[in-house]
Write a protein that holds these residues in place. Structure first.
Motif, PDB file in Angstrom:
ATOM      1  N   GLU A   1      -5.884  -0.204  -2.755  1.00  0.00           N
ATOM      2  CA  GLU A   1      -5.137  -0.489  -3.984  1.00  0.00           C
ATOM      3  C   GLU A   1      -4.553   0.792  -4.580  1.00  0.00           C
ATOM      4  O   GLU A   1      -3.401   0.817  -5.010  1.00  0.00           O
ATOM      5  CB  GLU A   1      -6.040  -1.146  -5.025  1.00  0.00           C
ATOM      6  N   THR A   2      -5.359   1.826  -4.610  1.00  0.00           N
ATOM      7  CA  THR A   2      -4.928   3.094  -5.193  1.00  0.00           C
ATOM      8  C   THR A   2      -3.805   3.716  -4.371  1.00  0.00           C
ATOM      9  O   THR A   2      -2.785   4.143  -4.917  1.00  0.00           O
ATOM     10  CB  THR A   2      -6.124   4.063  -5.285  1.00  0.00           C
ATOM     11  N   CYS A   3      -3.977   3.741  -3.062  1.00  0.00           N
ATOM     12  CA  CYS A   3      -2.985   4.383  -2.201  1.00  0.00           C
ATOM     13  C   CYS A   3      -1.697   3.581  -2.122  1.00  0.00           C
ATOM     14  O   CYS A   3      -0.625   4.144  -1.891  1.00  0.00           O
ATOM     15  CB  CYS A   3      -3.567   4.622  -0.814  1.00  0.00           C
ATOM     16  N   ARG A   4      -1.768   2.285  -2.334  1.00  0.00           N
ATOM     17  CA  ARG A   4      -0.568   1.443  -2.337  1.00  0.00           C
ATOM     18  C   ARG A   4       0.399   1.887  -3.434  1.00  0.00           C
ATOM     19  O   ARG A   4       1.606   1.699  -3.320  1.00  0.00           O
ATOM     20  CB  ARG A   4      -0.976  -0.015  -2.548  1.00  0.00           C
ATOM     21  N   GLU A   5      -0.136   2.491  -4.485  1.00  0.00           N
ATOM     22  CA  GLU A   5       0.693   2.947  -5.599  1.00  0.00           C
ATOM     23  C   GLU A   5       1.384   4.281  -5.303  1.00  0.00           C
ATOM     24  O   GLU A   5       2.272   4.696  -6.036  1.00  0.00           O
ATOM     25  CB  GLU A   5      -0.160   3.102  -6.859  1.00  0.00           C
ATOM     26  N   LEU A   6       0.979   4.957  -4.246  1.00  0.00           N
ATOM     27  CA  LEU A   6       1.529   6.262  -3.903  1.00  0.00           C
ATOM     28  C   LEU A   6       2.724   6.122  -2.964  1.00  0.00           C
ATOM     29  O   LEU A   6       2.809   5.148  -2.210  1.00  0.00           O
ATOM     30  CB  LEU A   6       0.454   7.118  -3.222  1.00  0.00           C
ATOM     31  N   PRO A   7       3.626   7.099  -2.997  1.00  0.00           N
ATOM     32  CA  PRO A   7       4.748   7.068  -2.047  1.00  0.00           C
ATOM     33  C   PRO A   7       4.220   7.015  -0.606  1.00  0.00           C
ATOM     34  O   PRO A   7       3.325   7.770  -0.243  1.00  0.00           O
ATOM     35  CB  PRO A   7       5.480   8.392  -2.305  1.00  0.00           C
ATOM     36  N   THR A   8       4.733   6.116   0.162  1.00  0.00           N
ATOM     37  CA  THR A   8       4.360   5.890   1.566  1.00  0.00           C
ATOM     38  C   THR A   8       2.858   5.670   1.771  1.00  0.00           C
ATOM     39  O   THR A   8       2.323   5.942   2.841  1.00  0.00           O
ATOM     40  CB  THR A   8       4.843   7.033   2.490  1.00  0.00           C
ATOM     41  N   GLY A   9       2.173   5.235   0.746  1.00  0.00           N
ATOM     42  CA  GLY A   9       0.752   4.936   0.883  1.00  0.00           C
ATOM     43  C   GLY A   9      -0.154   6.151   0.844  1.00  0.00           C
ATOM     44  O   GLY A   9      -1.347   6.040   1.056  1.00  0.00           O
TER      45      GLY A   9
END
Length: 55
Positions: free
Chosen positions: A18-26
């Motif tokens: 969930e957290t990494c989904r919010e970051l550019p390119t995961g």
């Protein structure tokens, strides 16, 4: 991560994704590793539910 029961492991993986989904390119490998280390630290301190790990 085998220190944790199945539920906690699943919660850790869910919150990491969930957290990494919010970051550019995961998020790159180093960023994901950094987040995972902090989540594991939180779980070791007793924060194991989804709600606690999301904070």
């Amino acid at each position: 991560m085998s220190d944790f029961n199945e539920r906690t492991q699943a919660n850790l993986k869910t919150v990491l994704e969930e957290t990494c989904r919010e970051l550019p390119t995961g998020g790159d490998h180093e960023t994901r590793k950094y987040i995972a280390e902090h989540l594991i630290e939180a779980a070791r301190s007793g924060k194991t539910t989804l709600g606690e790990l999301r904070r």
